[in-house]
Design an enzyme around this catalytic site. Structure first.
Site, PDB file in Angstrom:
ATOM      1  N   SER A  70       0.820  -1.221   0.000  1.00 59.42           N
ATOM      2  CA  SER A  70       0.000   0.000   0.000  1.00 59.42           C
ATOM      3  C   SER A  70       0.850   1.265   0.000  1.00 59.42           C
ATOM      4  O   SER A  70       0.311   2.364  -0.094  1.00 59.42           O
ATOM      5  CB  SER A  70      -0.878   0.010   1.261  1.00 59.42           C
ATOM      6  OG  SER A  70      -0.033  -0.173   2.403  1.00 59.42           O
ATOM      7  N   GLY A  71       2.162   1.134   0.121  1.00 55.92           N
ATOM      8  CA  GLY A  71       3.013   2.310   0.343  1.00 55.92           C
ATOM      9  C   GLY A  71       3.374   3.049  -0.938  1.00 55.92           C
ATOM     10  O   GLY A  71       3.127   2.582  -2.063  1.00 55.92           O
ATOM     11  N   ILE A 100       6.518   4.069  -2.162  1.00 60.61           N
ATOM     12  CA  ILE A 100       7.592   3.468  -2.980  1.00 60.61           C
ATOM     13  C   ILE A 100       7.126   2.117  -3.530  1.00 60.61           C
ATOM     14  O   ILE A 100       7.323   1.810  -4.710  1.00 60.61           O
ATOM     15  CB  ILE A 100       8.877   3.306  -2.134  1.00 60.61           C
ATOM     16  CG1 ILE A 100       9.417   4.682  -1.716  1.00 60.61           C
ATOM     17  CG2 ILE A 100       9.934   2.521  -2.906  1.00 60.61           C
ATOM     18  CD1 ILE A 100      10.587   4.637  -0.738  1.00 60.61           C
ATOM     19  N   ARG A 105      -1.508  -4.818   5.142  1.00 60.17           N
ATOM     20  CA  ARG A 105      -2.045  -5.065   6.484  1.00 60.17           C
ATOM     21  C   ARG A 105      -3.540  -5.304   6.422  1.00 60.17           C
ATOM     22  O   ARG A 105      -4.104  -5.974   7.259  1.00 60.17           O
ATOM     23  CB  ARG A 105      -1.785  -3.857   7.385  1.00 60.17           C
ATOM     24  CG  ARG A 105      -0.388  -3.801   7.861  1.00 60.17           C
ATOM     25  CD  ARG A 105      -0.311  -2.969   9.083  1.00 60.17           C
ATOM     26  NE  ARG A 105      -0.066  -1.578   8.755  1.00 60.17           N
ATOM     27  CZ  ARG A 105       0.326  -0.697   9.656  1.00 60.17           C
ATOM     28  NH1 ARG A 105       0.451  -1.064  10.903  1.00 60.17           N
ATOM     29  NH2 ARG A 105       0.562   0.552   9.302  1.00 60.17           N
ATOM     30  N   LEU A 149       3.828  -6.739   9.927  1.00 62.41           N
ATOM     31  CA  LEU A 149       5.233  -6.913  10.335  1.00 62.41           C
ATOM     32  C   LEU A 149       5.348  -7.524  11.730  1.00 62.41           C
ATOM     33  O   LEU A 149       6.387  -8.087  12.079  1.00 62.41           O
ATOM     34  CB  LEU A 149       5.940  -5.548  10.344  1.00 62.41           C
ATOM     35  CG  LEU A 149       6.136  -4.873   8.979  1.00 62.41           C
ATOM     36  CD1 LEU A 149       6.682  -3.461   9.147  1.00 62.41           C
ATOM     37  CD2 LEU A 149       7.081  -5.703   8.109  1.00 62.41           C
ATOM     38  N   ALA A 165       8.208  -2.548   3.482  1.00 61.05           N
ATOM     39  CA  ALA A 165       7.357  -2.106   4.605  1.00 61.05           C
ATOM     40  C   ALA A 165       8.181  -1.727   5.826  1.00 61.05           C
ATOM     41  O   ALA A 165       9.121  -2.428   6.204  1.00 61.05           O
ATOM     42  CB  ALA A 165       6.374  -3.214   4.980  1.00 61.05           C
ATOM     43  N   SER A 184      17.651   3.016   4.495  1.00 58.36           N
ATOM     44  CA  SER A 184      17.538   4.484   4.408  1.00 58.36           C
ATOM     45  C   SER A 184      18.903   5.103   4.685  1.00 58.36           C
ATOM     46  O   SER A 184      19.749   4.488   5.343  1.00 58.36           O
ATOM     47  CB  SER A 184      16.539   4.959   5.468  1.00 58.36           C
ATOM     48  OG  SER A 184      16.565   6.361   5.596  1.00 58.36           O
ATOM     49  N   LYS A 192      15.330   2.480  11.535  1.00 53.03           N
ATOM     50  CA  LYS A 192      15.944   2.047  10.281  1.00 53.03           C
ATOM     51  C   LYS A 192      17.341   1.483  10.519  1.00 53.03           C
ATOM     52  O   LYS A 192      17.746   0.514   9.879  1.00 53.03           O
ATOM     53  CB  LYS A 192      16.008   3.204   9.281  1.00 53.03           C
ATOM     54  CG  LYS A 192      14.666   3.712   8.810  1.00 53.03           C
ATOM     55  CD  LYS A 192      13.772   2.638   8.213  1.00 53.03           C
ATOM     56  CE  LYS A 192      14.165   2.165   6.843  1.00 53.03           C
ATOM     57  NZ  LYS A 192      13.203   1.162   6.294  1.00 53.03           N
TER      58      LYS A 192
HETATM   59  P1  NAP Z   1       4.814   4.681   3.166  1.00 54.33           P
HETATM   60  O1  NAP Z   1       4.056   5.097   1.966  1.00 54.33           O
HETATM   61  O2  NAP Z   1       4.388   5.199   4.491  1.00 54.33           O
HETATM   62  O3  NAP Z   1       4.883   3.104   3.204  1.00 54.33           O
HETATM   63  C1  NAP Z   1       5.166   2.376   4.354  1.00 54.33           C
HETATM   64  C2  NAP Z   1       4.590   0.992   4.206  1.00 54.33           C
HETATM   65  O4  NAP Z   1       4.921   0.221   5.366  1.00 54.33           O
HETATM   66  C3  NAP Z   1       3.049   1.009   4.094  1.00 54.33           C
HETATM   67  O5  NAP Z   1       2.662   0.085   3.114  1.00 54.33           O
HETATM   68  C4  NAP Z   1       2.616   0.545   5.472  1.00 54.33           C
HETATM   69  O6  NAP Z   1       1.386  -0.133   5.483  1.00 54.33           O
HETATM   70  C5  NAP Z   1       3.740  -0.426   5.800  1.00 54.33           C
HETATM   71  N1  NAP Z   1       3.758  -0.722   7.222  1.00 54.33           N
HETATM   72  C6  NAP Z   1       3.997   0.127   8.248  1.00 54.33           C
HETATM   73  N2  NAP Z   1       3.868  -0.544   9.419  1.00 54.33           N
HETATM   74  C7  NAP Z   1       3.536  -1.817   9.109  1.00 54.33           C
HETATM   75  C8  NAP Z   1       3.263  -2.991   9.863  1.00 54.33           C
HETATM   76  N3  NAP Z   1       3.292  -3.005  11.199  1.00 54.33           N
HETATM   77  N4  NAP Z   1       2.966  -4.127   9.198  1.00 54.33           N
HETATM   78  C9  NAP Z   1       2.917  -4.154   7.841  1.00 54.33           C
HETATM   79  N5  NAP Z   1       3.151  -3.084   7.067  1.00 54.33           N
HETATM   80  C10 NAP Z   1       3.460  -1.935   7.706  1.00 54.33           C
HETATM   81  O7  NAP Z   1       6.342   5.108   3.042  1.00 54.33           O
HETATM   82  P2  NAP Z   1       7.379   4.945   1.842  1.00 54.33           P
HETATM   83  O8  NAP Z   1       7.994   6.283   1.633  1.00 54.33           O
HETATM   84  O9  NAP Z   1       6.793   4.233   0.698  1.00 54.33           O
HETATM   85  O10 NAP Z   1       8.501   4.068   2.563  1.00 54.33           O
HETATM   86  C11 NAP Z   1       8.746   2.733   2.191  1.00 54.33           C
HETATM   87  C12 NAP Z   1      10.072   2.297   2.734  1.00 54.33           C
HETATM   88  O11 NAP Z   1      11.089   3.168   2.257  1.00 54.33           O
HETATM   89  C13 NAP Z   1      10.178   2.311   4.258  1.00 54.33           C
HETATM   90  O12 NAP Z   1      10.961   1.217   4.654  1.00 54.33           O
HETATM   91  C14 NAP Z   1      10.922   3.602   4.532  1.00 54.33           C
HETATM   92  O13 NAP Z   1      11.629   3.579   5.751  1.00 54.33           O
HETATM   93  C15 NAP Z   1      11.877   3.627   3.348  1.00 54.33           C
HETATM   94  N6  NAP Z   1      12.391   4.949   3.028  1.00 54.33           N
HETATM   95  C16 NAP Z   1      11.533   5.958   2.681  1.00 54.33           C
HETATM   96  C17 NAP Z   1      12.045   7.211   2.407  1.00 54.33           C
HETATM   97  C18 NAP Z   1      11.166   8.366   2.025  1.00 54.33           C
HETATM   98  O14 NAP Z   1      11.646   9.501   1.983  1.00 54.33           O
HETATM   99  N7  NAP Z   1       9.890   8.137   1.714  1.00 54.33           N
HETATM  100  C19 NAP Z   1      13.439   7.431   2.476  1.00 54.33           C
HETATM  101  C20 NAP Z   1      14.277   6.366   2.820  1.00 54.33           C
HETATM  102  C21 NAP Z   1      13.740   5.133   3.094  1.00 54.33           C
HETATM  103  P3  NAP Z   1      -0.025   0.644   5.762  1.00 54.33           P
HETATM  104  O15 NAP Z   1      -0.352   1.320   4.470  1.00 54.33           O
HETATM  105  O16 NAP Z   1      -0.946  -0.448   6.131  1.00 54.33           O
HETATM  106  O17 NAP Z   1       0.255   1.620   6.874  1.00 54.33           O
END
Ligand code: NAP
Length: 340
Positions: free
Chosen positions: A13-14, A16, A36, A62, A82, A124, A159
């Site tokens: 659902s996220g 990226i 989820r 998770l 995730a 990250s 992270k």
């Molecule tokens: P995002 O849109 O908030 O996506 C996060 C994802 O993690 C969502 O699908 C969320 O599910 C899932 N998640 C969170 N808690 C969970 C749990 N307990 N069980 C199962 N799923 C869970 O953020 P994003 O930017 O795409 O980030 C994706 C990844 O990239 C993460 O690991 C983040 O740390 C990393 N990252 C992001 C950035 C950035 O700037 N965006 C930079 C560096 C690294 P729900 O939709 O159900 O909440």
């Protein structure tokens, strides 16, 4: 290049993950994606805009073993994306650390049991560039965030501890499964839907006119499409087991982002602040605002993470940062998330 195999993408659902799933399918991979809440499947399929028979969704969290075996069954590769990334600091650091660390270990365990050959973790620069004091620093994949430093944000800890735990687990129990981490800076670019990552907030806030000026903070910027491209390269490149790859374009100060928005978007960016907010004003605001308090320690810092390894080893490249910021802003406006 067409590819074959099935990739498990966690956190389907996220922000990226949405871009990643689309590109994997377009390149010929089959995809299993975890959610989820399976109730979101119909919406996500609508956003993808195709029928995609080779895409299947599975319910898994998770923090629980439930659903993981079925999700990874038959997968040759895993992209573990995730991890909690909230817009605001949590009540307790463990609200982020526990799901991040337990989640990657759970995904690794089920992946190895299913015979997965390669596991790519979305880590990250938060796992690289923090806890080394204030000032101007340049980092590479050889650097690790110092988790003993005081006052690290919970997200940074989550992270770092998750990537460390994953690497320790791989060394002890990984067997033949290969492991690679991708370490992106702040990810911006076009949105898949109105549901967006916390990282996008910075552009939304600038456009909304709610910021009186730009505090002296900054961050590396990378395009979501380029982050996805790097994941795809990491899935198939030979001889990269155990490596880390920084995914970052240039380090920009907030005022640079504001300037790009003003230059490229004209009237649509008329509320974007074009003046610096002096440090003393940020300190004063921090006395009453917990949100502002979070950025006080960042004033004047430069954490520039060098993506040279991804360029040299994987032939990766990052598009012009102006395109990333403008496409992000245009898509925020198109989704109705900000009224210029
Ligand atoms: P995002 O849109 O908030 O996506 C996060 C994802 O993690 C969502 O699908 C969320 O599910 C899932 N998640 C969170 N808690 C969970 C749990 N307990 N069980 C199962 N799923 C869970 O953020 P994003 O930017 O795409 O980030 C994706 C990844 O990239 C993460 O690991 C983040 O740390 C990393 N990252 C992001 C950035 C950035 O700037 N965006 C930079 C560096 C690294 P729900 O939709 O159900 O909440």
């Amino acid at each position: 290049m067409r590819s074959s195999g099935t990739v498990l993408v966690t956190g389907g659902s996220g922000y990226i993950a949405g871009h990643l799933i689309r590109m994997l399918l377009d390149q010929g991979w089959a995809v299993n994606a975890t959610l989820r809440d399976l109730g979101r499947e119909a919406d996500l399929r609508r956003q993808l805009g195709g029928t995609y028979a080779s895409l299947r969704f599975f319910e898994a969290d998770l923090t629980s073993d439930k659903g993981w075996r079925a999700a990874v069954d038959g997968c040759s590769h895993v992209c573990h994306v995730a991890s909690p990334l909230p817009a605001h600091a949590p009540h307790a650091a463990d609200d982020l650390i526990v799901p991040a660390r337990e989640g990657v270990l759970r995904a690794l365990r089920f992946a190895r049991a299913a015979g997965v050959t390669r596991f790519v973790q979305t880590s990250s620069v938060a796992a690289i560039a923090y806890g080394h004091g204030s000032g101007i620093h340049r980092f590479t994949e050889a650097d690790w965030t110092n988790t003993d430093a005081r006052g690290l944000p919970a997200y940074v800890l989550s992270k770092t501890l998750a990537e460390r735990a994953a690497r320790d687990w791989m060394a002890a129990e990984g067997g033949d499964m290969a492991f690679v981490s991708i370490n992106p800076a702040v990810v911006l670019g076009p949105l898949n839907s109105a549901a967006h990552s916390a990282s996008i907030e910075v552009v939304r806030l600038l456009l909304s006119g709610h910021m009186p000026g730009c505090p002296d903070i900054g961050f590396g910027v990378v395009d979501v499409r380029d982050v996805v491209d790097l994941h795809l390269r990491a899935l198939t490149a030979e001889g990269i087991d155990g490596e880390r790859f920084v995914a970052s374009g240039p380090f920009l100060k907030l005022i640079d982002v504001a300037r790009i928005l003003r230059q490229e978007l004209g009237a649509q960016a008329r509320r974007v602040p074009m003046r610096h907010l002096p440090d003393w004003m940020v300190h004063a605001a921090a006395m009453i605002s917990p949100t502002v308090r979070q950025i006080v320690g960042e004033l004047g810092n430069v954490r520039d993470c060098d993506a040279g390894h991804a360029f040299a080893r994987l032939g990766w490249s990052a598009r012009p940062v102006e395109d990333t910021i403008v496409d992000c802003a245009r898509s925020l406006i198109a989704q109705g998330l900000v009224r210029p």
